[in-house]
Scaffold this active site. Structure first.
Site, PDB file in Angstrom:
ATOM      1  N   PHE A  13      51.675  48.638  34.216  1.00  0.00           N
ATOM      2  CA  PHE A  13      51.869  47.601  35.232  1.00  0.00           C
ATOM      3  C   PHE A  13      53.324  47.126  35.196  1.00  0.00           C
ATOM      4  O   PHE A  13      53.864  46.869  34.119  1.00  0.00           O
ATOM      5  CB  PHE A  13      50.913  46.443  34.943  1.00  0.00           C
ATOM      6  CG  PHE A  13      50.834  45.421  36.028  1.00  0.00           C
ATOM      7  CD1 PHE A  13      50.116  45.682  37.184  1.00  0.00           C
ATOM      8  CD2 PHE A  13      51.467  44.196  35.893  1.00  0.00           C
ATOM      9  CE1 PHE A  13      50.031  44.731  38.191  1.00  0.00           C
ATOM     10  CE2 PHE A  13      51.372  43.238  36.898  1.00  0.00           C
ATOM     11  CZ  PHE A  13      50.661  43.504  38.049  1.00  0.00           C
TER      12      PHE A  13
ATOM     13  N   ASP B  97      47.663  45.291  26.143  1.00  0.00           N
ATOM     14  CA  ASP B  97      47.448  44.392  27.271  1.00  0.00           C
ATOM     15  C   ASP B  97      46.024  44.630  27.774  1.00  0.00           C
ATOM     16  O   ASP B  97      45.687  45.749  28.184  1.00  0.00           O
ATOM     17  CB  ASP B  97      48.489  44.678  28.370  1.00  0.00           C
ATOM     18  CG  ASP B  97      48.401  43.673  29.514  1.00  0.00           C
ATOM     19  OD1 ASP B  97      47.301  43.125  29.739  1.00  0.00           O
ATOM     20  OD2 ASP B  97      49.426  43.454  30.174  1.00  0.00           O
TER      21      ASP B  97
ATOM     22  N   TYR C 206      42.576  35.555  35.266  1.00  0.00           N
ATOM     23  CA  TYR C 206      42.095  35.457  36.659  1.00  0.00           C
ATOM     24  C   TYR C 206      41.459  36.737  37.191  1.00  0.00           C
ATOM     25  O   TYR C 206      41.041  36.787  38.325  1.00  0.00           O
ATOM     26  CB  TYR C 206      43.227  35.003  37.598  1.00  0.00           C
ATOM     27  CG  TYR C 206      44.511  35.799  37.508  1.00  0.00           C
ATOM     28  CD1 TYR C 206      44.640  37.023  38.123  1.00  0.00           C
ATOM     29  CD2 TYR C 206      45.610  35.290  36.812  1.00  0.00           C
ATOM     30  CE1 TYR C 206      45.818  37.744  38.042  1.00  0.00           C
ATOM     31  CE2 TYR C 206      46.792  36.005  36.717  1.00  0.00           C
ATOM     32  CZ  TYR C 206      46.890  37.225  37.339  1.00  0.00           C
ATOM     33  OH  TYR C 206      48.054  37.941  37.253  1.00  0.00           O
ATOM     34  N   LYS C 207      41.383  37.778  36.370  1.00  0.00           N
ATOM     35  CA  LYS C 207      40.757  39.025  36.823  1.00  0.00           C
ATOM     36  C   LYS C 207      39.278  38.986  36.447  1.00  0.00           C
ATOM     37  O   LYS C 207      38.526  38.208  37.022  1.00  0.00           O
ATOM     38  CB  LYS C 207      41.503  40.219  36.238  1.00  0.00           C
ATOM     39  CG  LYS C 207      42.909  40.330  36.850  1.00  0.00           C
ATOM     40  CD  LYS C 207      43.795  41.338  36.183  1.00  0.00           C
ATOM     41  CE  LYS C 207      45.156  41.366  36.889  1.00  0.00           C
ATOM     42  NZ  LYS C 207      46.194  41.949  36.062  1.00  0.00           N
TER      43      LYS C 207
ATOM     44  N   ARG D 271      41.943  51.388  45.732  1.00  0.00           N
ATOM     45  CA  ARG D 271      41.407  50.928  44.452  1.00  0.00           C
ATOM     46  C   ARG D 271      40.167  50.064  44.678  1.00  0.00           C
ATOM     47  O   ARG D 271      40.192  49.142  45.495  1.00  0.00           O
ATOM     48  CB  ARG D 271      42.509  50.120  43.768  1.00  0.00           C
ATOM     49  CG  ARG D 271      42.277  49.807  42.333  1.00  0.00           C
ATOM     50  CD  ARG D 271      43.523  49.180  41.715  1.00  0.00           C
ATOM     51  NE  ARG D 271      43.734  47.820  42.183  1.00  0.00           N
ATOM     52  CZ  ARG D 271      44.306  46.850  41.452  1.00  0.00           C
ATOM     53  NH1 ARG D 271      44.754  47.130  40.235  1.00  0.00           N
ATOM     54  NH2 ARG D 271      44.466  45.649  41.930  1.00  0.00           N
TER      55      ARG D 271
HETATM   56  C1  LIG Z   1      47.426  41.495  36.216  1.00  0.00           C
HETATM   57  C2  LIG Z   1      48.313  41.998  35.141  1.00  0.00           C
HETATM   58  C3  LIG Z   1      49.339  41.198  34.637  1.00  0.00           C
HETATM   59  C4  LIG Z   1      49.594  39.865  35.247  1.00  0.00           C
HETATM   60  O1  LIG Z   1      50.652  39.172  34.678  1.00  0.00           O
HETATM   61  P1  LIG Z   1      50.968  37.707  35.165  1.00  0.00           P
HETATM   62  O2  LIG Z   1      51.959  37.224  34.221  1.00  0.00           O
HETATM   63  O3  LIG Z   1      49.691  36.941  35.186  1.00  0.00           O
HETATM   64  O4  LIG Z   1      51.486  37.779  36.565  1.00  0.00           O
HETATM   65  C5  LIG Z   1      50.099  41.688  33.597  1.00  0.00           C
HETATM   66  N1  LIG Z   1      49.871  42.926  33.085  1.00  0.00           N
HETATM   67  C6  LIG Z   1      48.889  43.717  33.561  1.00  0.00           C
HETATM   68  C7  LIG Z   1      48.660  45.066  32.974  1.00  0.00           C
HETATM   69  C8  LIG Z   1      48.095  43.286  34.610  1.00  0.00           C
HETATM   70  O5  LIG Z   1      47.141  44.064  35.096  1.00  0.00           O
END
Ligand SMILES: *Cc1c(COP(=O)(O)O)cnc(C)c1O
Length: 428
Positions: A129, A199, A224-225, A387
């Site tokens: 990501f 992560d 939030y996911k 997705r």
């Molecule tokens: C959703 C996601 C994030 C989100 O990071 P924020 O700091 O909340 O914007 C980070 N890393 C991964 C792999 C994600 O899927």
């Protein structure tokens, strides 16, 4: 799954089916995007209202103690710990995933280089990501290190050598849904003297994670996911107790101080994971996150994460098989792993030209998935992706059937060609 009746029968036999009632889902909507933003739990609005009206409105400053606001990072952290194989008192809720990644990676890099100053590489994957890569890039610059990106997961083991300080990986890839073998990669990294940061953004709340079982060092994750904490919910950070008290994270705010209310001018980090806190917790957002985490914990008496995982795999398997059989010849190619052991809780397809329009046409019909643009310069991420996330807490087997039925109609009727669904050039 051969027809809608069979899908309905699977729902009728699903021991987790009642968990869906915990959510406010718009009637008629098929929500396959809980991997990006979880839906609203029914408990959240009243809870936030209570925090605002009673705890803040009437309790005012006394609520830091009387309503337990000050303990929220640890209290919610202990709940999340149960979902990811961590112990009580080892995980805190704070900041965003990006910020937590910065904090743990800085501490991990310090630790690695204190032991072996010659290690100057941070290794990750090109398809990780972007925020994870941006944070790694900036750390590499600050610490005089080099960020090395594997083009595919298969290249990772060869990069674990005496030059590498840190391996930073996302457990389930946000585009492909491919899941790493956390225990095997952690063991390979440790054998080469490399520390690992996982992560868990697309894992926590979606599938079982066993941080202690995997011998993991550090982890961060998203609220939030699949944890349903609401837009911008605070994230979490875990550090194995063998590392937690040893090194400092760089954002030395007062909430991470050993005695925050002593108001001494010098910084003294708290002994354990509390040193990974920085500033004052966002109480209202934390209350919403608490409700979201509770929706996942509600599965504990029904078999917990193992039961959720079994349903998630059944959902993703059924969706992939139905799309491949019923949409054959329309250009969709599965990119998520067929192997259950390698697949997270989402299913992704590529389409040579119409990925964006297909997703828009589906959204217009009330089937919400999402589109992730490819990058022609990055081999494993070159293609555009359609997705679809399958959160086992609330997605039903009939949703799988109906979503595929809509996709069949959109493809056969050529509806995606409608100019309403054309991809707009990004405005910059
Ligand atoms: C959703 C996601 C994030 C989100 O990071 P924020 O700091 O909340 O914007 C980070 N890393 C991964 C792999 C994600 O899927």
């Amino acid at each position: 799954m051969k027809n809608r009746d069979q899908a309905a029968a699977l729902d009728a036999a699903d021991p987790l089916a009642a968990l869906r009632d915990q959510f406010e889902l718009p009637p008629g909507l098929i929500y396959l995007d809980g991997n990006s933003l979880g839906p609203l739990p029914r408990a959240t609005a009243a809870r936030v209202q209570q925090v605002v009206a009673d705890e803040w409105g009437r309790g005012l400053i006394g609520s830091w103690n009387d309503a337990g606001w000050i303990d929220l990072p640890q209290r919610i952290g202990d709940k999340i710990a149960r979902l990811v194989g961590a112990g009580p008192g080892e995980l805190v809720v704070a900041d965003s995933t990006s910020v937590n990644l910065y904090k743990v990676a800085s501490a991990a890099l310090q630790a690695a280089r204190a032991d072996a100053p010659g290690r100057t590489r941070i290794v990750s994957e090109r398809s990780n990501f972007p925020t994870d890569l941006y944070i790694a890039e900036s750390l590499a610059r600050q610490h005089g290190c080099e960020l090395v990106l594997a083009a595919t997961a298969d290249e990772l083991p060869a990069l674990l050598d005496g030059r590498t300080a840190l391996l930073m990986l996302t457990h389930v890839n946000y585009r492909s849904g491919r899941m790493h073998d956390m225990a095997a990669l952690t063991a390979a990294a440790h054998a080469a003297g490399v520390r690992v940061i996982w992560d868990l953004a697309h894992s926590a709340g979606a599938l079982p994670v066993d941080l202690h079982g995997a011998g993991a060092d550090y982890a961060v994750g998203c609220g939030y996911k699949f944890l349903n904490g609401g837009p911008g919910a605070p994230a979490f950070v875990w550090v194995h107790p063998r590392h937690a008290g040893r090194f400092r994270q760089p954002l030395s705010g007062w909430m991470g101080h050993a005695a925050p209310f002593a108001f001494t001018p010098g910084y003294e980090p708290a002994p354990g994971i509390a040193r990974y806190l920085c500033g004052t917790p966002p109480v209202i957002s934390m209350a919403a996150l608490d409700c979201g985490v509770d929706t996942v914990l509600a599965a504990e008496p029904l078999g917990g994460m193992a039961a959720l995982r079994a349903k998630s795999l059944a959902l993703t398997r059924a969706f992939a098989e139905l799309v491949e059989s019923r949409c054959a010849g329309h250009g969709l190619a599965l990119v998520s792993p067929r192997d259950d052991a390698r697949r997270g809780s989402q299913v992704c397809f590529t389409h040579p030209s119409a990925g964006y329009a297909l997703i828009q046409a589906l959204i217009a019909r009330g089937v919400v998935g999402d589109f992730r643009a490819g990058d022609p310069s990055h081999a494993p991420s070159a293609a555009d992706i359609l997705r679809f996330g399958f959160a086992p807490l609330y997605v039903r087997f009939v949703d799988v059937w109906d979503a595929v039925e809509h996709l069949v109609q959109v493809l056969q009727g050529g509806q995606w060609r409608d100019e309403r669904f054309a991809r707009r050039a990004a405005v910059t």
